[in-house]
Design a protein around this motif. Structure first.
Motif, PDB file in Angstrom:
ATOM      1  N   ILE A 102       0.812  -1.247   0.128  1.00 24.87           N
ATOM      2  CA  ILE A 102      -0.144  -0.031   0.288  1.00 24.87           C
ATOM      3  C   ILE A 102       0.918   1.294   0.048  1.00 24.87           C
ATOM      4  CG2 ILE A 102      -0.162  -0.048   2.489  1.00 24.87           C
ATOM      5  CD1 ILE A 102      -3.060   0.882  -0.072  1.00 24.87           C
ATOM      6  N   GLU A 103       2.077   1.194   0.707  1.00 22.13           N
ATOM      7  CA  GLU A 103       2.954   2.236   0.675  1.00 22.13           C
ATOM      8  C   GLU A 103       3.357   2.507  -0.881  1.00 22.13           C
ATOM      9  OE1 GLU A 103       2.783   1.001   4.580  1.00 22.13           O
ATOM     10  OE2 GLU A 103       3.277  -0.098   2.804  1.00 22.13           O
ATOM     11  N   TRP A 104       3.658   1.511  -1.595  1.00 16.87           N
ATOM     12  CA  TRP A 104       4.144   1.627  -2.972  1.00 16.87           C
ATOM     13  C   TRP A 104       3.000   2.260  -4.024  1.00 16.87           C
ATOM     14  CZ3 TRP A 104       2.352  -0.203  -7.715  1.00 16.87           C
ATOM     15  CH2 TRP A 104       3.307   0.040  -8.912  1.00 16.87           C
ATOM     16  N   ILE A 105       1.737   1.753  -3.532  1.00 21.43           N
ATOM     17  CA  ILE A 105       0.609   2.349  -4.218  1.00 21.43           C
ATOM     18  C   ILE A 105       0.389   3.861  -4.090  1.00 21.43           C
ATOM     19  CG2 ILE A 105      -1.950   2.197  -4.387  1.00 21.43           C
ATOM     20  CD1 ILE A 105      -1.963  -0.742  -4.009  1.00 21.43           C
ATOM     21  N   LEU A 106       0.610   4.404  -2.721  1.00 22.43           N
ATOM     22  CA  LEU A 106       0.369   5.578  -2.336  1.00 22.43           C
ATOM     23  C   LEU A 106       1.731   6.509  -2.458  1.00 22.43           C
ATOM     24  CD1 LEU A 106      -1.649   5.120   1.051  1.00 22.43           C
ATOM     25  CD2 LEU A 106      -2.585   5.815  -1.452  1.00 22.43           C
ATOM     26  N   ASP A 164     -12.453   0.087  -0.591  1.00 22.20           N
ATOM     27  CA  ASP A 164     -13.437   0.140  -1.832  1.00 22.20           C
ATOM     28  C   ASP A 164     -12.851   0.163  -3.108  1.00 22.20           C
ATOM     29  OD1 ASP A 164     -12.204   2.478  -1.080  1.00 22.20           O
ATOM     30  OD2 ASP A 164     -13.982   3.756  -1.588  1.00 22.20           O
ATOM     31  N   ARG A 165     -11.472   0.559  -3.021  1.00 25.68           N
ATOM     32  CA  ARG A 165     -10.766   0.357  -4.291  1.00 25.68           C
ATOM     33  C   ARG A 165      -9.674  -0.445  -4.440  1.00 25.68           C
ATOM     34  NH1 ARG A 165      -8.837   6.202  -2.330  1.00 25.68           N
ATOM     35  NH2 ARG A 165      -9.879   5.765  -0.440  1.00 25.68           N
ATOM     36  N   ALA A 166      -8.996  -0.976  -3.204  1.00 23.83           N
ATOM     37  CA  ALA A 166      -8.202  -2.202  -3.544  1.00 23.83           C
ATOM     38  C   ALA A 166      -8.597  -3.261  -3.033  1.00 23.83           C
ATOM     39  CB  ALA A 166      -6.698  -1.412  -2.892  1.00 23.83           C
ATOM     40  N   GLY A 167      -9.502  -3.526  -2.312  1.00 20.51           N
ATOM     41  CA  GLY A 167      -9.823  -4.802  -1.438  1.00 20.51           C
ATOM     42  C   GLY A 167      -8.814  -4.941  -0.344  1.00 20.51           C
ATOM     43  N   CYS A 168      -8.196  -6.098  -0.132  1.00 18.18           N
ATOM     44  CA  CYS A 168      -7.515  -6.327   0.812  1.00 18.18           C
ATOM     45  C   CYS A 168      -5.818  -5.866   0.768  1.00 18.18           C
ATOM     46  CB  CYS A 168      -7.267  -7.576   1.075  1.00 18.18           C
ATOM     47  SG  CYS A 168      -6.779  -8.755  -0.368  1.00 18.18           S
ATOM     48  N   TRP A 169      -5.593  -4.984  -0.421  1.00 17.15           N
ATOM     49  CA  TRP A 169      -4.211  -4.435  -0.389  1.00 17.15           C
ATOM     50  C   TRP A 169      -3.950  -3.423   0.774  1.00 17.15           C
ATOM     51  CZ3 TRP A 169      -0.428  -4.578  -4.507  1.00 17.15           C
ATOM     52  CH2 TRP A 169      -0.693  -5.621  -5.510  1.00 17.15           C
ATOM     53  N   THR A 186      -3.989  -3.988   3.708  1.00 12.64           N
ATOM     54  CA  THR A 186      -3.307  -4.690   4.788  1.00 12.64           C
ATOM     55  C   THR A 186      -2.097  -5.042   4.366  1.00 12.64           C
ATOM     56  OG1 THR A 186      -4.094  -6.879   3.996  1.00 12.64           O
ATOM     57  CG2 THR A 186      -5.604  -5.714   4.946  1.00 12.64           C
ATOM     58  N   CYS A 187      -1.495  -4.800   3.252  1.00 17.07           N
ATOM     59  CA  CYS A 187      -0.209  -5.126   2.911  1.00 17.07           C
ATOM     60  C   CYS A 187       0.666  -4.062   2.920  1.00 17.07           C
ATOM     61  CB  CYS A 187      -0.143  -5.818   1.396  1.00 17.07           C
ATOM     62  SG  CYS A 187       1.425  -6.332   1.032  1.00 17.07           S
ATOM     63  N   HIS A 188       1.842  -4.246   3.753  1.00 18.90           N
ATOM     64  CA  HIS A 188       2.636  -3.023   4.223  1.00 18.90           C
ATOM     65  C   HIS A 188       4.067  -3.349   3.817  1.00 18.90           C
ATOM     66  CE1 HIS A 188      -0.323  -0.583   5.886  1.00 18.90           C
ATOM     67  NE2 HIS A 188      -0.890  -1.691   6.315  1.00 18.90           N
ATOM     68  N   LYS A 218       0.701   6.807  11.680  1.00 19.83           N
ATOM     69  CA  LYS A 218       1.365   7.642  10.519  1.00 19.83           C
ATOM     70  C   LYS A 218       1.744   6.245   9.906  1.00 19.83           C
ATOM     71  CE  LYS A 218       4.999  10.499   8.870  1.00 19.83           C
ATOM     72  NZ  LYS A 218       6.190  11.458   9.145  1.00 19.83           N
ATOM     73  N   LEU A 219       1.809   6.269   8.415  1.00 21.96           N
ATOM     74  CA  LEU A 219       2.626   5.506   7.513  1.00 21.96           C
ATOM     75  C   LEU A 219       3.508   6.420   6.633  1.00 21.96           C
ATOM     76  CD1 LEU A 219       0.001   3.599   5.539  1.00 21.96           C
ATOM     77  CD2 LEU A 219       1.166   2.659   7.500  1.00 21.96           C
ATOM     78  N   GLU A 220       4.983   5.862   6.843  1.00 23.56           N
ATOM     79  CA  GLU A 220       5.850   6.617   6.035  1.00 23.56           C
ATOM     80  C   GLU A 220       5.565   5.927   4.645  1.00 23.56           C
ATOM     81  OE1 GLU A 220       8.605   8.781   4.760  1.00 23.56           O
ATOM     82  OE2 GLU A 220       8.333   8.903   6.925  1.00 23.56           O
TER      83      GLU A 220
END
Length: 377
Positions: A81-85, A193-198, A200-202, A242-244
């Motif tokens: 999810i960090e890569w997606i964002l 709503d956009r990514a399903g279970c993604w 949860t993946c860090h 926070k997420l880095e």
């Protein structure tokens, strides 16, 4: 062109449905033959190498009344999810505005998986290549329900073993040739709503690029609240302060150590901000039920029944799950509502992040607009 594409898609779907029905008939015939010849050495000799022994089904469903959907899985490598964002994902802006992953990538799922698993992706999302590993898995999901239960049947072709060169013996999980897991959530979970279970993946989870050292994990204050013996498991952003995302100054991506206090996490639980999780392991026949919030917590939940067979080179996994539960961490599935759905398969004795995953899809009861439309029996 649209008419021709629609006609081709309809033809392909009909062919796949016929194949699935033929496969199911073979399984049922094999079950009947095995039961009729119980204890017969001739029956044992006729079983295909690697196929599981057929048994009588306790999950009685008329699959002819089910709805069918073809949903391919792909190998994601280290995408999180960090890569997606983050800065390296060209679709970040569309995603943050609310676009679903499948809206941009629905027609290129197999291509994405092949680029990642082969190391040919310019994104460099897989540093540990497994020669010959397939980049995608075509999966058919049959979905139906009755007054009390949801029934899902996952069908897909098995593949030849491709040993992982970085693991002694080539098998990451020698006990389990296959594991299947799916998650369900409401829109209360951010990104679901956009990514399903993604969500949860860090990037700092077990086997991911920014996985913390074990000494740092077990020596942290967080270790008093979370089970970190096996590393950082999946978690939701709702439980972190926070997420880095940018990694500037060498900062590790993720937020495993930025855990909110117990009161905030309980509030998230009460607000349905969790992912309901069911997981099956083929070798141990273990069925796990739990949730993901601050960590992956396989606490039992309502329980689920699973029957899995490997016949004629095809896996068939049938899951029976109650629609309504009074257990914490379970999502109640009601008519008239739409839920977020994602699933993953660990094939070929793989584990941790070396799985094939889906994008986020919609699941509902008797709703033609949902990708996974469970029709009533």
């Amino acid at each position: 062109m649209e008419a021709k594409e629609a006609e081709a898609a309809a033809k392909e779907k009909a062919e796949k449905a016929a194949f699935a029905e033929k496969t199911q008939q073979k399984i049922e015939q094999a079950v009947a033959a095995a039961l009729a010849n119980a204890g017969s050495s001739a029956s044992a000799a006729s079983a295909s190498a690697g196929d599981s022994a057929p048994t009588a089904s306790n999950i009685n469903v008329d699959w002819g009344k089910a709805n069918s959907a073809d949903i391919p899985l792909f190998f994601p490598g280290t995408a999180s999810i960090e890569w997606i964002l983050g800065r390296n994902h060209g679709g970040k802006r569309a995603f943050t505005k609310g676009d679903r992953c499948i809206e941009c990538h629905g027609e290129e799922i197999a291509d994405i998986g092949q680029l990642i698993v082969s190391g040919e992706s310019e994104k460099e999302l897989e540093p540990n290549l497994i020669p010959g590993k397939r980049g995608s898995i075509p999966v058919t999901i049959d979905a139906t329900h009755d007054a009390e239960n949801l029934y899902l049947r996952f069908t897909w072709p098995d593949a030849d073993h491709t040993p992982a060169p970085f693991i002694d013996g080539g098998k990451m999980d020698p006990e389990n040739a296959m594991k299947l897991a799916f998650m369900i959530s409401t829109d209360d979970v951010e990104y679901a709503d956009r990514a399903g279970c993604w969500g949860t993946c860090h990037a700092d989870a077990n086997s991911m690029p920014f996985e913390p050292e074990k000494d740092a994990l077990l020596g942290s204050d967080i270790a008093k609240r979370l089970n970190l013996e096996g590393g950082v498991t999946k978690y939701l952003t709702e439980t972190r302060t926070k997420l880095e995302l940018k990694g500037r100054g060498g900062k590790p991506l993720g937020g495993w150590d930025k855990l909110k206090d117990e009161g905030e996490i309980k509030a998230a639980q009460d607000a349905n901000q969790f992912m309901d999780l069911v997981r099956y392991k083929s070798g141990t026949k273990e069925v796990e039920d739990g949730q993901i919030l601050a960590e992956r917590d396989m606490h039992g939940g309502q329980g689920a029944e699973v029957e899995a067979t490997l016949q004629g080179g095809n896996w068939s996994v049938v899951i029976k799950r109650k629609l309504v539960s009074d257990k914490p961490g379970d999502v109640n599935i009601e008519a008239g509502k739409v839920y977020n759905f994602g699933f993953a398969i660990h094939d070929d004795y793989s584990s941790a992040r070396y799985h094939h995953v889906s994008f986020g899809y919609k699941l509902a009861l008797d709703n033609e607009e949902a990708e996974i439309n469970a029709k009533k029996q």
